[in-house]
Design an enzyme around this catalytic site. Structure first.
Site, PDB file in Angstrom:
ATOM      1  N   ARG A 151       0.744  -1.016  -0.062  1.00 43.04           N
ATOM      2  CA  ARG A 151       0.130   0.028  -0.086  1.00 43.04           C
ATOM      3  C   ARG A 151       0.784   1.324  -0.140  1.00 43.04           C
ATOM      4  O   ARG A 151       2.040   1.553   0.495  1.00 43.04           O
ATOM      5  CB  ARG A 151      -0.674  -0.008   1.225  1.00 43.04           C
ATOM      6  CG  ARG A 151      -1.838  -1.132   1.494  1.00 43.04           C
ATOM      7  CD  ARG A 151      -2.502  -1.111   2.680  1.00 43.04           C
ATOM      8  NE  ARG A 151      -3.605  -2.147   2.966  1.00 43.04           N
ATOM      9  CZ  ARG A 151      -3.351  -3.432   3.455  1.00 43.04           C
ATOM     10  NH1 ARG A 151      -2.243  -3.555   3.982  1.00 43.04           N
ATOM     11  NH2 ARG A 151      -4.063  -4.440   3.580  1.00 43.04           N
ATOM     12  N   LYS A 175      -1.886  -2.369   8.008  1.00 44.54           N
ATOM     13  CA  LYS A 175      -3.237  -2.041   8.645  1.00 44.54           C
ATOM     14  C   LYS A 175      -3.236  -2.530   9.848  1.00 44.54           C
ATOM     15  O   LYS A 175      -3.090  -3.662  10.149  1.00 44.54           O
ATOM     16  CB  LYS A 175      -4.232  -2.371   7.757  1.00 44.54           C
ATOM     17  CG  LYS A 175      -4.714  -1.615   6.427  1.00 44.54           C
ATOM     18  CD  LYS A 175      -6.071  -1.830   5.879  1.00 44.54           C
ATOM     19  CE  LYS A 175      -6.570  -0.926   4.768  1.00 44.54           C
ATOM     20  NZ  LYS A 175      -7.582  -1.205   3.972  1.00 44.54           N
ATOM     21  N   HIS A 253      -2.779   2.469  -6.306  1.00 45.90           N
ATOM     22  CA  HIS A 253      -3.495   1.299  -6.069  1.00 45.90           C
ATOM     23  C   HIS A 253      -3.701   0.453  -7.118  1.00 45.90           C
ATOM     24  O   HIS A 253      -3.649  -0.683  -7.188  1.00 45.90           O
ATOM     25  CB  HIS A 253      -4.995   1.777  -5.525  1.00 45.90           C
ATOM     26  CG  HIS A 253      -5.442   0.661  -4.729  1.00 45.90           C
ATOM     27  ND1 HIS A 253      -4.991   0.457  -3.651  1.00 45.90           N
ATOM     28  CD2 HIS A 253      -6.620  -0.115  -5.034  1.00 45.90           C
ATOM     29  CE1 HIS A 253      -5.623  -0.569  -2.848  1.00 45.90           C
ATOM     30  NE2 HIS A 253      -6.834  -0.875  -3.855  1.00 45.90           N
ATOM     31  N   ARG A 256      -0.506  -1.399  -7.650  1.00 44.78           N
ATOM     32  CA  ARG A 256      -0.919  -2.679  -6.463  1.00 44.78           C
ATOM     33  C   ARG A 256      -1.507  -3.810  -7.064  1.00 44.78           C
ATOM     34  O   ARG A 256      -1.413  -5.019  -6.962  1.00 44.78           O
ATOM     35  CB  ARG A 256      -1.517  -2.058  -5.174  1.00 44.78           C
ATOM     36  CG  ARG A 256      -1.640  -3.275  -4.377  1.00 44.78           C
ATOM     37  CD  ARG A 256      -2.096  -2.480  -2.835  1.00 44.78           C
ATOM     38  NE  ARG A 256      -3.005  -3.263  -2.045  1.00 44.78           N
ATOM     39  CZ  ARG A 256      -2.689  -4.032  -1.020  1.00 44.78           C
ATOM     40  NH1 ARG A 256      -1.216  -4.260  -0.802  1.00 44.78           N
ATOM     41  NH2 ARG A 256      -3.494  -4.608  -0.225  1.00 44.78           N
ATOM     42  N   HIS A 279      -4.004  -8.818   2.888  1.00 47.85           N
ATOM     43  CA  HIS A 279      -5.445  -9.003   3.095  1.00 47.85           C
ATOM     44  C   HIS A 279      -5.622  -9.901   4.218  1.00 47.85           C
ATOM     45  O   HIS A 279      -4.968 -11.180   4.314  1.00 47.85           O
ATOM     46  CB  HIS A 279      -6.091  -9.678   1.867  1.00 47.85           C
ATOM     47  CG  HIS A 279      -6.069  -8.589   0.448  1.00 47.85           C
ATOM     48  ND1 HIS A 279      -6.073  -8.799  -0.612  1.00 47.85           N
ATOM     49  CD2 HIS A 279      -6.015  -7.312   0.662  1.00 47.85           C
ATOM     50  CE1 HIS A 279      -6.032  -8.087  -1.331  1.00 47.85           C
ATOM     51  NE2 HIS A 279      -5.995  -7.015  -0.686  1.00 47.85           N
ATOM     52  N   TYR A 288      -9.314 -10.822  -8.012  1.00 48.98           N
ATOM     53  CA  TYR A 288      -8.283 -10.882  -9.164  1.00 48.98           C
ATOM     54  C   TYR A 288      -8.120 -12.287  -9.754  1.00 48.98           C
ATOM     55  O   TYR A 288      -7.676 -12.281 -11.072  1.00 48.98           O
ATOM     56  CB  TYR A 288      -6.787 -11.088  -8.398  1.00 48.98           C
ATOM     57  CG  TYR A 288      -6.338  -9.684  -7.847  1.00 48.98           C
ATOM     58  CD1 TYR A 288      -6.139  -8.502  -8.650  1.00 48.98           C
ATOM     59  CD2 TYR A 288      -6.357  -9.619  -6.166  1.00 48.98           C
ATOM     60  CE1 TYR A 288      -5.925  -7.163  -7.687  1.00 48.98           C
ATOM     61  CE2 TYR A 288      -6.180  -8.478  -5.723  1.00 48.98           C
ATOM     62  CZ  TYR A 288      -5.877  -7.146  -6.486  1.00 48.98           C
ATOM     63  OH  TYR A 288      -5.803  -5.858  -5.869  1.00 48.98           O
TER      64      TYR A 288
END
Length: 313
Positions: A151, A175, A253, A256, A279, A288
């Site tokens: 990120r 995160k 993004h 990414r 994730h 994806y």
């Protein structure tokens, strides 16, 4: 209104201190909850006495006023977090956000770049900048972004210590303060080492002028101490334009997404990509899988006996 603001700030302080929420997450919570609080006040409700029906009315209001379903779903998530916290802290006798369904969202396919477009940008990055140090830094930023799928907030805030010693993997803090290891390609490792040489010379010059050395891999004189997300956003737009790639389709993004899409199309498994992207749930990574259709088609064409020469129709 002041009581509502104080209540929201109490929740946000808890998220930052106890849950380790990032500045970006806190900012998103604050914006969403302030909008909800404004609606609550204008419609004669109180945050502490809100009902499930009132929250559902707010979500309908959001959709009716042109908000995307994804935005409404995000706001509902913030409201749920807020009332779960309030109930746990015994500020309320019940949680009114329970059993409210998320707005149905049709997930669009992620925008991405072709491998050729990324290669063009990587090549241009090494010659884009005002001087040798800028060019070296820009090359390092692009190589790391594409090699790891980080990120943008993770990339720009990397500590310099994490990149020393020519590591084959980087420790990334994502995160919620969660850490993960991401592998580096050979070209990314080389770009990092070249940039560290420039960066350390800059630090030495700064120390001679009585300034403290920066702890960040990509330092800046701004208050954050490192290059900002907005600066990196503008930088890759410049690199895209200079390399002949439409700037309108390039964001951090999207790079990414390109990282994940290109890995999957070249044979990587979904669980590995999930781990590298950070994730928490593989369902997030499943966006994806659209690239698998083309890969499976090539697999059949190349390996199925009926698809071999002389038998293909």
């Amino acid at each position: 209104m002041s009581n509502s603001v104080n209540w929201i700030e109490y929740f946000l302080d808890s998220q930052a201190a106890e849950e380790g929420a990032s500045e970006n997450t806190i900012m998103a919570y604050r914006n969403d909850l302030n909008d909800f609080s404004d609606w609550v006040e204008k419609n004669g409700h109180e945050l502490s006495l809100i009902t499930r029906e009132a929250i559902e009315s707010y979500l309908i209001y959001c959709i009716d006023h042109g908000l995307r379903q994804s935005t409404a779903a995000r706001r509902l998530s913030a409201i749920r977090q807020f009332y779960s916290f309030s109930y746990a802290e015994r500020l309320m006798s019940c949680n009114p956000s329970l059993k409210i369904r998320n707005p149905k969202i049709q997930k669009p396919l992620p925008k991405t770049l072709s491998e050729t477009e990324v290669e063009q940008m990587l090549e241009m990055s090494k010659s884009h900048g005002r001087g040798a140090a800028d060019k070296c830094r820009n090359k390092c930023l692009m190589e790391l972004m594409y090699a790891t799928g980080m990120r943008v907030s993770e990339l720009v805030s990397l500590p310099a210590a994490s990149a020393r010693g020519d590591p084959q993997m980087l420790l990334v803090r994502g995160k919620g303060g969660k850490e993960r290891m991401v592998p580096l390609s050979g070209s990314a490792r080389l770009a990092v080492q070249n940039w560290l040489e420039h960066r350390d010379r800059i630090d030495i010059d700064a120390q001679k002028r009585g300034k403290q050395p920066s702890r960040y891999l990509f330092p800046s004189r701004g208050k954050l101490g490192h290059i900002t997300r907005h600066r990196f956003f503008g930088l890759i737009k410049e690199i895209a334009s200079a390399s002949g790639v439409s700037p309108s389709k390039v964001t951090p993004h999207v790079i990414r997404h390109a990282f994940a899409t290109h890995l999957l199309s070249n044979g990587a498994d979904l669980i590995s990509i999930q781990t590298m992207l950070g994730h928490s749930d593989v369902s997030t990574t499943e966006i994806y899988t659209h690239v698998l259709d083309e890969r499976l088609k090539r697999l059949v064409e190349n390996h199925h006996p009926l698809a071999k020469s002389g038998m293909r129709k």
